[in-house]
Scaffold this active site. Structure first.
Site, PDB file in Angstrom:
ATOM      1  CB  ILE A 225      -3.637 -12.396  -1.000  1.00 36.89           C
ATOM      2  CG1 ILE A 225      -4.435 -12.082  -2.289  1.00 36.89           C
ATOM      3  CG2 ILE A 225      -2.134 -12.200  -1.212  1.00 36.89           C
ATOM      4  CD1 ILE A 225      -4.137 -12.962  -3.483  1.00 36.89           C
TER       5      ILE A 225
ATOM      6  CE1 TYR B  82     -11.691  -5.837   2.831  1.00 31.84           C
ATOM      7  CE2 TYR B  82     -12.749  -7.643   1.657  1.00 31.84           C
ATOM      8  CZ  TYR B  82     -11.642  -6.847   1.887  1.00 31.84           C
ATOM      9  OH  TYR B  82     -10.477  -7.065   1.168  1.00 31.84           O
TER      10      TYR B  82
ATOM     11  NE  ARG C  62       1.267  -4.160   8.579  1.00 30.93           N
ATOM     12  CZ  ARG C  62       0.046  -4.675   8.648  1.00 30.93           C
ATOM     13  NH1 ARG C  62      -0.163  -5.966   8.480  1.00 30.93           N
ATOM     14  NH2 ARG C  62      -1.000  -3.907   8.877  1.00 30.93           N
TER      15      ARG C  62
HETATM   16  N1  LIG Z   1      -5.278 -10.515   1.854  1.00 34.30           N
HETATM   17  C1  LIG Z   1      -6.263 -10.824   1.038  1.00 34.30           C
HETATM   18  O1  LIG Z   1      -6.685 -11.986   0.922  1.00 34.30           O
HETATM   19  C2  LIG Z   1      -6.909  -9.747   0.198  1.00 34.30           C
HETATM   20  C3  LIG Z   1      -7.809 -10.181  -0.788  1.00 34.30           C
HETATM   21  C4  LIG Z   1      -8.415  -9.241  -1.607  1.00 34.30           C
HETATM   22  C5  LIG Z   1      -8.127  -7.906  -1.435  1.00 34.30           C
HETATM   23  N2  LIG Z   1      -7.271  -7.503  -0.474  1.00 34.30           N
HETATM   24  C6  LIG Z   1      -7.020  -6.075  -0.350  1.00 34.30           C
HETATM   25  O2  LIG Z   1      -5.657  -5.814  -0.554  1.00 34.30           O
HETATM   26  C7  LIG Z   1      -5.270  -4.659   0.180  1.00 34.30           C
HETATM   27  C8  LIG Z   1      -4.062  -4.982   1.057  1.00 34.30           C
HETATM   28  O3  LIG Z   1      -4.441  -6.021   1.934  1.00 34.30           O
HETATM   29  P1  LIG Z   1      -3.375  -6.889   2.771  1.00 34.30           P
HETATM   30  O4  LIG Z   1      -3.912  -8.245   2.865  1.00 34.30           O
HETATM   31  O5  LIG Z   1      -2.023  -6.660   2.235  1.00 34.30           O
HETATM   32  O6  LIG Z   1      -3.521  -6.182   4.203  1.00 34.30           O
HETATM   33  P2  LIG Z   1      -2.497  -6.123   5.430  1.00 34.30           P
HETATM   34  O7  LIG Z   1      -1.503  -7.213   5.352  1.00 34.30           O
HETATM   35  O8  LIG Z   1      -3.345  -5.992   6.637  1.00 34.30           O
HETATM   36  O9  LIG Z   1      -1.707  -4.725   5.172  1.00 34.30           O
HETATM   37  C9  LIG Z   1      -2.450  -3.542   5.199  1.00 34.30           C
HETATM   38  C10 LIG Z   1      -1.575  -2.389   4.795  1.00 34.30           C
HETATM   39  O10 LIG Z   1      -2.420  -1.226   4.697  1.00 34.30           O
HETATM   40  C11 LIG Z   1      -1.956  -0.233   5.631  1.00 34.30           C
HETATM   41  N3  LIG Z   1      -3.123   0.451   6.171  1.00 34.30           N
HETATM   42  C12 LIG Z   1      -4.152  -0.064   6.873  1.00 34.30           C
HETATM   43  N4  LIG Z   1      -5.032   0.903   7.173  1.00 34.30           N
HETATM   44  C13 LIG Z   1      -4.556   2.047   6.642  1.00 34.30           C
HETATM   45  C14 LIG Z   1      -4.985   3.386   6.617  1.00 34.30           C
HETATM   46  N5  LIG Z   1      -6.138   3.744   7.215  1.00 34.30           N
HETATM   47  N6  LIG Z   1      -4.237   4.302   5.973  1.00 34.30           N
HETATM   48  C15 LIG Z   1      -3.067   3.960   5.386  1.00 34.30           C
HETATM   49  N7  LIG Z   1      -2.598   2.706   5.374  1.00 34.30           N
HETATM   50  C16 LIG Z   1      -3.332   1.768   6.008  1.00 34.30           C
HETATM   51  C17 LIG Z   1      -1.151  -0.985   6.678  1.00 34.30           C
HETATM   52  O11 LIG Z   1      -0.217  -0.111   7.291  1.00 34.30           O
HETATM   53  P3  LIG Z   1       0.089  -0.223   8.902  1.00 34.30           P
HETATM   54  O12 LIG Z   1       0.737  -1.553   9.133  1.00 34.30           O
HETATM   55  O13 LIG Z   1       1.022   0.917   9.183  1.00 34.30           O
HETATM   56  O14 LIG Z   1      -1.234  -0.096   9.596  1.00 34.30           O
HETATM   57  C18 LIG Z   1      -0.491  -2.042   5.787  1.00 34.30           C
HETATM   58  O15 LIG Z   1       0.593  -1.478   5.082  1.00 34.30           O
HETATM   59  C19 LIG Z   1      -6.501  -4.232   0.980  1.00 34.30           C
HETATM   60  O16 LIG Z   1      -7.191  -3.219   0.288  1.00 34.30           O
HETATM   61  C20 LIG Z   1      -7.334  -5.501   1.005  1.00 34.30           C
HETATM   62  O17 LIG Z   1      -8.705  -5.212   1.155  1.00 34.30           O
HETATM   63  C21 LIG Z   1      -6.648  -8.402   0.360  1.00 34.30           C
END
Ligand SMILES: NC(=O)c1ccc[n+]([C@@H]2O[C@H](COP(=O)([O-])OP(=O)(O)OC[C@H]3O[C@@H](n4cnc5c(N)ncnc54)[C@H](OP(=O)(O)O)[C@@H]3O)[C@@H](O)[C@H]2O)c1
Length: 260
Positions: free
Chosen positions: A197, A164, A15
């Site tokens: 994001i 975080y 995702r």
């Molecule tokens: N969104 C933002 O604004 C933002 C900004 C900076 C950095 N980030 C970083 O970017 C990365 C992705 O974030 P996102 O926004 O795409 O998050 P997201 O939409 O919540 O998606 C999270 C993804 O990680 C998987 N996941 C969660 N916990 C896990 C675990 N313990 N082991 C394996 N997979 C796991 C989920 O799988 P399931 O659905 O199966 O649980 C999902 O595929 C993260 O490291 C986040 O900190 C995000």
């Protein structure tokens, strides 16, 4: 070696940002392991989409990255099924379940967030790097890479999700450490640092950031997208930076710029 033979593991690839990364790698003809923790349907859908976009093969693997044995099993299965790993993207991460003021941060949330965002990726990287060294010595792969998806929170203090911020600051150092240690082994390690994001993770704060972005918080006045991050990872994966390791690639619309 042809481009079509390369294999990537994307943690949390099912995702959000991870899916954007999988889509870009697929267009580059990487075979992709789509790691996930709970939502198998989303992972399978991402695999189908990846194959439509050009991935020769895909495999969804359920593994909680905070579970070191599950991570080890994922690496072993990838090598068993594909015979190689050319790229690891440490993307999986979580926000705290509840945003609490720093004075009320709980040990449970600290352990959960650091276990998934920091401890897990450190040991998964150790495991993958060990495999990569073996595969390099055997002549199976050439020029492997490891990429860490960190966050603007590596350097920006948010006092309602301190755990975080600590996890991401730590992960930025993990990237520096492995870049230093692995350069001589022939493995490059870089960091992609997203800003704000639009994904499920930021769904709960969508309205707040709509207003703040419209008000000028981000110099490029829009939300980032998973594809913005995917394209940065894709540029690294496409060998556009063969003489670069330990670099931080900000993908944040200029959010990190100091302004007066
Ligand atoms: N969104 C933002 O604004 C933002 C900004 C900076 C950095 N980030 C970083 O970017 C990365 C992705 O974030 P996102 O926004 O795409 O998050 P997201 O939409 O919540 O998606 C999270 C993804 O990680 C998987 N996941 C969660 N916990 C896990 C675990 N313990 N082991 C394996 N997979 C796991 C989920 O799988 P399931 O659905 O199966 O649980 C999902 O595929 C993260 O490291 C986040 O900190 C995000």
């Amino acid at each position: 070696m042809t481009v079509g033979e390369r294999v990537a593991i994307v943690t949390g690839g099912s995702r959000g940002i991870g899916r954007g990364i999988v889509e870009e790698l697929s267009a580059l003809k990487y075979s992709v392991v789509v790691n996930y923790r709970s939502d198998g349907e989303a992972a399978e859908a991402t695999c189908r989409e990846a194959e439509n976009r050009g991935a020769p093969r895909t495999l969804a693997i359920r593994a909680d990255v905070s579970d070191l044995e599950a991570g080890r099993a994922m690496v072993e299965r990838t090598v068993a099924e594909f015979g190689r790993i050319d790229l690891l993207v440490n993307n999986a991460g979580v926000a705290p379940l509840v945003r609490l003021d720093l004075m009320n941060t709980t040990a449970e949330s600290w352990d959960r967030v650091l276990g998934i965002n920091l401890r897990g990726p450190f040991f998964l990287t150790q495991q993958v790097a060990t495999s990569m060294v073996d595969l390099l010595r055997a002549g199976t792969i050439a020029d492997p890479q490891i990429i860490f998806v960190t966050s603007i929170s590596s350097t920006f203090a948010s006092v309602t999700r301190g755990e975080y911020c600590v996890s991401k600051a730590g992960l930025s150092m993990v990237a520096q450490l492995f870049a230093t240690r692995l350069a001589d082994e022939g493995i490059r390690v870089n960091e992609v640092r997203p800003g704000i994001i639009a994904t499920d993770m930021t769904g709960a704060v969508r309205d707040v950031y709509d207003r703040r972005i419209a008000g000028g918080l981000v110099p490029i006045r829009r939300w980032g997208t998973p594809l913005d991050i995917g394209r940065a990872v894709g540029a690294l994966a496409a060998e556009s930076f063969p003489y670069t390791t330990g670099e931080v690639f900000h993908v944040d619309g200029g959010l990190h710029l100091r302004r007066l």
